[in-house]
Write a protein that holds these residues in place. Structure first.
Motif, short mmCIF file in Angstrom:
data_model
loop_
_atom_site.label_atom_id
_atom_site.label_comp_id
_atom_site.label_asym_id
_atom_site.label_seq_id
_atom_site.Cartn_x
_atom_site.Cartn_y
_atom_site.Cartn_z
N GLY A 21 2.75 -0.15 -8.61
CA GLY A 21 2.08 -0.33 -7.41
C GLY A 21 1.42 1.18 -6.95
N ILE A 22 0.54 1.25 -6.31
CA ILE A 22 0.07 2.59 -5.57
C ILE A 22 0.57 2.79 -4.33
CG2 ILE A 22 -2.09 3.42 -4.91
CD1 ILE A 22 -3.66 1.34 -6.26
N GLU A 46 1.46 3.99 -0.52
CA GLU A 46 0.37 3.69 0.58
C GLU A 46 -0.51 4.68 0.81
OE1 GLU A 46 -0.23 0.88 2.17
OE2 GLU A 46 1.04 0.03 0.65
N LEU A 70 -3.77 5.14 -1.20
CA LEU A 70 -4.78 4.02 -1.48
C LEU A 70 -6.14 4.48 -1.15
CD1 LEU A 70 -2.79 1.03 -0.19
CD2 LEU A 70 -3.70 1.28 -2.36
N SER A 71 -6.25 5.18 -0.06
CA SER A 71 -7.37 5.88 0.47
C SER A 71 -7.93 7.02 -0.47
CB SER A 71 -7.38 6.30 1.94
OG SER A 71 -6.39 7.07 2.07
N VAL A 104 -7.30 7.38 -4.11
CA VAL A 104 -7.59 7.01 -5.63
C VAL A 104 -8.86 7.16 -6.14
CG1 VAL A 104 -5.46 5.67 -5.48
CG2 VAL A 104 -7.74 4.56 -5.20
N TRP A 131 -12.46 -1.69 -4.49
CA TRP A 131 -11.30 -1.31 -3.50
C TRP A 131 -9.90 -1.68 -4.29
CZ3 TRP A 131 -13.68 -5.79 -2.56
CH2 TRP A 131 -12.98 -7.01 -2.39
N ALA A 132 -8.92 -0.93 -3.77
CA ALA A 132 -7.73 -0.96 -4.48
C ALA A 132 -6.77 -1.63 -3.45
CB ALA A 132 -7.14 0.30 -5.06
N GLU A 133 -5.54 -2.19 -4.01
CA GLU A 133 -4.70 -2.82 -2.88
C GLU A 133 -3.58 -3.19 -3.80
OE1 GLU A 133 -5.97 -7.38 -3.18
OE2 GLU A 133 -6.84 -6.05 -1.56
N ASN A 134 -2.44 -3.36 -3.03
CA ASN A 134 -1.07 -3.47 -3.68
C ASN A 134 -0.96 -4.96 -3.61
OD1 ASN A 134 0.05 -1.07 -4.59
ND2 ASN A 134 0.35 -0.38 -2.31
N ALA A 141 -0.15 -3.45 -8.44
CA ALA A 141 -1.50 -3.02 -8.06
C ALA A 141 -2.54 -4.08 -8.32
CB ALA A 141 -1.77 -1.64 -8.59
N PHE A 151 -7.00 -4.17 -8.60
CA PHE A 151 -8.14 -3.37 -8.36
C PHE A 151 -9.40 -4.47 -8.29
CE2 PHE A 151 -5.77 0.11 -9.44
CZ PHE A 151 -6.36 1.33 -8.89
#
Length: 557
Positions: free
Chosen positions: A486-487, A489, A492-493, A495, A531-534, A549, A551
């Motif tokens: 995962g990324i 926290e 996340l803003s 990457v 965008w990216a998220e977990n 993760a 995308f």
């Protein structure tokens, strides 16, 4: 409707030099505005052509001439009826001998319009009486009857100019003999047949119009003579002059109104355009001198609901985009310098240490560090070169329609083997029906290669990578998921920022940190989002450990 400069901008948003120029400028500066002069000139030309055409065609003159011709014919026939009514019914009539009718006596009892003349001829065409010599009854004044001949100095001047132009268009009056009204009347006598009335129109040497009409005198259907009547010279021209003066008065009023409206129109166009041009010129001159260049401040005219408002908004947007691009390039150059310094510092330290170490294993270790840093610099320079050319390449390349699912399937076949070699399961979930979009296929393929390669690089043996796509109304979503760590926290803003990279220790230096930044730039150039998220076991608990993760790329269809 927006008139003039009725837009409001804060004083701090207006350049000082531009504000000084506005203070020096009047409401409309014709000497400094070719556009304003053209607007006024073209409006006046249209007005002049219209009025000149009305005066040249003289539609009111034709109508007045016809009315006067009809009136004088009626007058001549009434005078003939008077003579015929005074003739005896059965006795013979000889006008030449004075038998049966005293022509002079009858003529003296007739009231004639001022300037008109009556001629009476016998059956042979000989002149018997002339009202100018015999005389007629005095004409009684009629109250309220007359032509309003009021004029002004301006209309007199315009009339004189028109008369001068008229004389230029006609031959020299001195070359033409004066008009003899008696000769005009005598010329009509032979043309009078039984029961027929004839008329003619002539102009004298001064251009005044004279009407003449002749009709027969009959006793018991026997032609015994002819009555001819000529009008006063220029009586119709006086009426035409009055009509022309009214047209000229309206013309003067229309000219004044046209000039006023043209000035207002010119101010609403020329002044704002002058401000926009001045703002651009001030910025150009400052930057050319390279002395405290500052930023170009384009006046804010976006409140105007017209093309100038659109132009102002477009120029402000263009200037803002240019400054954003300049700021981005400056930041990019600073980031590049910072990223290159790290491997260079490592190289410098390794090379300096290489001269002092004695053990062979230490020398080999330093050579490995030097090789790694050289490859890292090479990869960094290549990625920086690609990133710097990306904007121009996106503009130059032509977009074409293609099948997005076919491209993803081909990438899955190729990258699936790479994942399989690492022990990572690769899963694709694509719809059966093709999804066609318009864009740069090679560039979008670069995006998905980067996303899938990143997902594989963060996975360990036994993990999985899943690529799936779904169409949602006017957009298509392509999702790349993995079961890696995962990324964080806080990342996340970050990457998608340039040169940001947070890799496992074994992969340090293997990536430049430009891949996701380039991917975002390509997607946004296609009008999409990324965008990216977990992936979490439940969205309600954001503190739970991520399962991987995700995308997401959204593209317009």
């Amino acid at each position: 409707m927006v008139l003039g400069e009725d837009w409001v901008a804060p004083s701090g948003a207006v350049d000082e030099d531009l504000a000084k120029g506005r203070q020096r400028r009047s409401y409309i500066s014709l000497n400094h505005s070719p556009l304003a002069r053209k607007i006024i000139t073209f409006n006046l030309l249209a007005m002049l052509v219209m009025v000149a055409g009305v005066l040249y065609l003289n539609p009111f003159r034709d109508s007045l001439v016809f009315q006067r011709e009809s009136a004088i014919v009626s007058e001549a026939e009434l005078i003939a009826d008077v003579f015929e009514a005074r003739m005896p019914l059965s006795a013979p009539v000889n006008l030449a001998a004075g038998d049966g009718l005293d022509v002079a006596e009858v003529m003296r009892g007739i009231e004639l319009p001022e300037g008109a003349t009556i001629y009476v001829f016998d059956a042979a065409g000989n002149l018997l009486a002339d009202s100018g010599a015999v005389g007629t009854a005095p004409r009684e004044r009629v109250e309220g009857l007359g032509v309003d001949s009021r004029s002004t100095m301006l209309t007199d001047l315009l009339n004189s100019a028109w008369d001068w132009l008229t004389r230029l268009a006609h031959r020299d009056p001195g070359a033409a003999p004066p008009v003899d009204t008696r000769a005009m009347a005598e010329a009509l006598v032979p043309q009078v047949a039984a029961g027929q009335t004839v008329m003619a129109t002539r102009r004298n040497t001064s251009g005044a119009t004279i009407f003449s009409v002749a009709t027969g005198l009959f006793q018991n259907d026997v032609h015994v003579g002819t009555v001819a009547m000529t009008s006063a010279a220029g009586e119709i021209d006086k009426l035409v002059r009055v009509e022309r003066e009214q047209v000229l008065q309206m013309f003067v009023v229309a000219i004044i109104v046209s000039i006023g409206l043209s000035l207002v129109l010119a101010s609403t166009i020329a002044n704002p355009l002058s401000d926009l041009a001045a703002a651009a010129e001030i910025g150009r001159d400052r930057h050319s001198r390279k002395m405290t260049p500052g930023r170009i401040r384009i006046p804010d005219l976006t409140a105007r609901p017209d093309e100038i408002g659109r132009l102002s908004g477009a120029l402000r947007g263009m200037v803002a985009a240019l400054y954003d691009r300049i700021d981005a390039n400056e930041q990019f150059a600073a980031d590049v310098a910072h990223e290159i310094k790290n491997p260079l510092a490592s190289l410098r330290s390794a090379v300096a240490s290489l001269h002092v170490v004695k053990r062979e294993d230490q020398r080999l270790r330093l050579l490995e560090v030097i090789d790694h840093d050289v490859r890292r610099l090479d990869r960094l320079v290549s990625d920086i070169s690609n990133a710097s050319r990306l904007d121009s390449d996106l503009v130059k390349e032509e977009e074409e329609p293609f099948d997005l699912l076919k491209m993803l399937a081909n990438l899955g076949d190729h990258l699936g083997r790479e994942a399989g070699a690492k022990g990572v399961e690769f899963i694709t979930d694509l719809p059966a029906d093709p999804i066609r979009i318009t864009g740069l296929e090679a560039r979008l393929a670069q995006v998905f290669v980067n996303l899938i390669s990143n997902a594989i690089s963060f996975c360990e043996e036994g993990d999985a990578v899943r690529v799936w796509a779904r169409k949602r109304e006017n957009r298509v979503l392509v999702v790349v998921e993995d079961t890696g760590p995962g990324i964080p926290e806080q990342a996340l803003s970050k990457v998608f920022k340039r040169f940001y990279s947070q890799r496992p220790e074994g992969q340090f230096g293997d990536h430049s940190g430009l891949g996701l930044a380039i991917s975002k730039q390509i997607v946004e150039a296609h009008g999409g989002v990324i965008w990216a998220e977990n992936i979490r076991p439940t969205d309600a608990d954001i503190t739970s450990e991520p399962l991987g993760a995700r995308f997401v790329v959204g593209l317009p269809v």
